[in-house]
Scaffold this motif. Structure first.
Motif, PDB file in Angstrom:
ATOM      1  N   ILE A   1     -12.770  10.368 -33.611  1.00 38.96           N
ATOM      2  CA  ILE A   1     -11.386   9.311 -33.369  1.00 38.96           C
ATOM      3  C   ILE A   1     -12.241   8.539 -31.663  1.00 38.96           C
ATOM      4  O   ILE A   1     -12.316   7.698 -31.869  1.00 38.96           O
ATOM      5  CB  ILE A   1     -10.234   9.092 -33.065  1.00 38.96           C
ATOM      6  CG1 ILE A   1     -10.136   9.124 -34.669  1.00 38.96           C
ATOM      7  CG2 ILE A   1      -9.480   8.018 -32.600  1.00 38.96           C
ATOM      8  CD1 ILE A   1      -8.252  10.054 -35.179  1.00 38.96           C
ATOM      9  N   LEU A   2     -11.817   9.734 -30.772  1.00 40.47           N
ATOM     10  CA  LEU A   2     -12.709   9.563 -29.303  1.00 40.47           C
ATOM     11  C   LEU A   2     -13.906   9.169 -29.056  1.00 40.47           C
ATOM     12  O   LEU A   2     -14.050   8.226 -28.074  1.00 40.47           O
ATOM     13  CB  LEU A   2     -11.859  10.654 -28.711  1.00 40.47           C
ATOM     14  CG  LEU A   2     -10.704  10.918 -28.912  1.00 40.47           C
ATOM     15  CD1 LEU A   2      -9.755  11.611 -27.568  1.00 40.47           C
ATOM     16  CD2 LEU A   2      -9.654   9.302 -28.405  1.00 40.47           C
ATOM     17  N   HIS A   3     -15.160  10.266 -30.154  1.00 38.46           N
ATOM     18  CA  HIS A   3     -16.026   9.624 -30.087  1.00 38.46           C
ATOM     19  C   HIS A   3     -16.293   7.676 -30.249  1.00 38.46           C
ATOM     20  O   HIS A   3     -17.133   7.193 -29.522  1.00 38.46           O
ATOM     21  CB  HIS A   3     -17.581  10.102 -30.484  1.00 38.46           C
ATOM     22  CG  HIS A   3     -18.072  10.132 -31.004  1.00 38.46           C
ATOM     23  ND1 HIS A   3     -19.346  10.356 -29.539  1.00 38.46           N
ATOM     24  CD2 HIS A   3     -19.439   9.412 -31.453  1.00 38.46           C
ATOM     25  CE1 HIS A   3     -20.125   9.761 -29.662  1.00 38.46           C
ATOM     26  NE2 HIS A   3     -20.160   8.993 -31.361  1.00 38.46           N
ATOM     27  N   GLU A   4     -15.619   8.029 -30.886  1.00 42.78           N
ATOM     28  CA  GLU A   4     -16.278   5.637 -31.317  1.00 42.78           C
ATOM     29  C   GLU A   4     -15.331   5.243 -30.812  1.00 42.78           C
ATOM     30  O   GLU A   4     -15.649   3.913 -30.546  1.00 42.78           O
ATOM     31  CB  GLU A   4     -15.335   5.972 -33.167  1.00 42.78           C
ATOM     32  CG  GLU A   4     -16.513   6.548 -34.249  1.00 42.78           C
ATOM     33  CD  GLU A   4     -17.396   6.824 -34.201  1.00 42.78           C
ATOM     34  OE1 GLU A   4     -18.463   5.851 -34.035  1.00 42.78           O
ATOM     35  OE2 GLU A   4     -18.392   7.922 -34.166  1.00 42.78           O
TER      36      GLU A   4
ATOM     37  N   GLY B   1     -23.135   1.373 -29.494  1.00 42.93           N
ATOM     38  CA  GLY B   1     -23.269   0.673 -30.573  1.00 42.93           C
ATOM     39  C   GLY B   1     -21.356   0.440 -31.074  1.00 42.93           C
ATOM     40  O   GLY B   1     -20.956   1.546 -30.353  1.00 42.93           O
ATOM     41  N   SER B   2     -21.556   0.172 -32.446  1.00 44.44           N
ATOM     42  CA  SER B   2     -20.835   0.277 -33.077  1.00 44.44           C
ATOM     43  C   SER B   2     -19.434   0.882 -33.303  1.00 44.44           C
ATOM     44  O   SER B   2     -20.224   2.403 -33.254  1.00 44.44           O
ATOM     45  CB  SER B   2     -20.119  -1.026 -34.245  1.00 44.44           C
ATOM     46  OG  SER B   2     -19.931  -2.729 -33.160  1.00 44.44           O
ATOM     47  N   PRO B   3     -18.111   0.774 -33.680  1.00 45.25           N
ATOM     48  CA  PRO B   3     -17.658   2.238 -34.196  1.00 45.25           C
ATOM     49  C   PRO B   3     -18.115   2.523 -35.556  1.00 45.25           C
ATOM     50  O   PRO B   3     -18.289   1.606 -36.323  1.00 45.25           O
ATOM     51  CB  PRO B   3     -16.199   1.853 -33.997  1.00 45.25           C
ATOM     52  CG  PRO B   3     -15.930   1.098 -33.089  1.00 45.25           C
ATOM     53  CD  PRO B   3     -17.187   0.250 -32.893  1.00 45.25           C
ATOM     54  N   ASP B   4     -18.759   3.584 -36.331  1.00 46.89           N
ATOM     55  CA  ASP B   4     -18.790   3.795 -36.936  1.00 46.89           C
ATOM     56  C   ASP B   4     -17.556   4.340 -38.334  1.00 46.89           C
ATOM     57  O   ASP B   4     -16.861   5.361 -37.853  1.00 46.89           O
ATOM     58  CB  ASP B   4     -19.509   5.554 -37.225  1.00 46.89           C
ATOM     59  CG  ASP B   4     -20.244   5.607 -39.300  1.00 46.89           C
ATOM     60  OD1 ASP B   4     -19.102   5.990 -39.400  1.00 46.89           O
ATOM     61  OD2 ASP B   4     -21.326   5.572 -39.173  1.00 46.89           O
TER      62      ASP B   4
END
Length: 229
Positions: A117-120, A130-133
């Motif tokens: 969660i925190l990586h994204e 870039g955008s969250p996966d």
């Protein structure tokens, strides 16, 4: 003895939040230096070659500074040097349980839940990746729920996570959960025992500075700083 303390940290880093909670609960004054650790600033890498936060520097009036790098060294030092109030119980079984849960959040919870969660939500934004996966976010949220079931079971049988006393285990859980909650990803309605426990922690004076944390371009959920959510 007068000691000047400086904590190098990142406001939305769970490990940094644990250090801040421990310092606050032990009523130890300190100066905060918010650090963009991903840019590897020279001041930070001089203190900690890994370039990671948190780092606590204590400067006594009559001696050389003590540099404590990263979370576990900081927590151990605070408990040994400033035992009142204690954040590990006198009971050996409860101390062992607190340490087990500390490791649980450092490894398993971060690997299966908060890390995704925190990586994204944070790291990609800060690093320009870039955008969250959505698939990774789904994995993190699924992992989060699995861990919350475990925490809810513990808290239905205990006053605090490790037993009768608030401990570093509670701060570890609250630090991770608070950052996830900053982004509105906590399914509070499904886990009432976790919510009640978190509300107790959220109302403590040591927790209040965390509720005022903000980072440019990363806005918290509307309920994030609400004590009665």
């Amino acid at each position: 003895m007068t000691i000047d303390r400086t904590l190098h940290h990142f406001p939305l880093d769970p490990a940094s939040r644990q250090a801040r909670l421990a310092l606050g609960e032990k009523r130890l004054p300190f100066v905060e230096v918010s650090t963009r650790y991903w840019e590897r600033p020279k001041e930070l890498t001089r203190l900690n070659p890994s370039g990671m936060v948190p780092v606590l520097v204590e400067k006594p009036a009559d001696g050389p500074p003590l540099v404590l790098c990263e979370l576990r060294a900081i927590l151990d030092h605070l408990e040994e040097a400033y035992p009142d109030p204690p954040l590990l119980a006198p009971d050996p079984a409860e101390r062992a349980e607190a340490r087990r849960l500390l490791t649980w959040f450092e490894r398993k919870f971060e690997f299966e839940a908060s890390g995704y969660i925190l990586h994204e939500k944070i790291e990609k934004r800060l690093l320009g990746l870039g955008s969250p996966d959505l698939a990774n976010l789904r994995m993190g949220r699924d992992g989060l729920k699995n861990h919350l079931f475990m925490l809810d079971d513990l808290l239905q049988a205990r006053e605090w996570l490790a037993g009768k006393r608030m401990s570093f285990a509670d701060f570890a859980a609250a630090a991770h959960i608070s950052v996830i909650d900053y982004f509105g990803d906590m399914p509070w309605r499904e886990f009432p025992a976790v919510k009640t426990w978190y509300m107790k922690l959220k109302s403590r004076p040591a927790f209040r500075p965390l509720l005022s944390d903000r980072w440019p371009g990363l806005h918290p959920a509307g309920h994030y700083d609400d004590l009665d959510f």
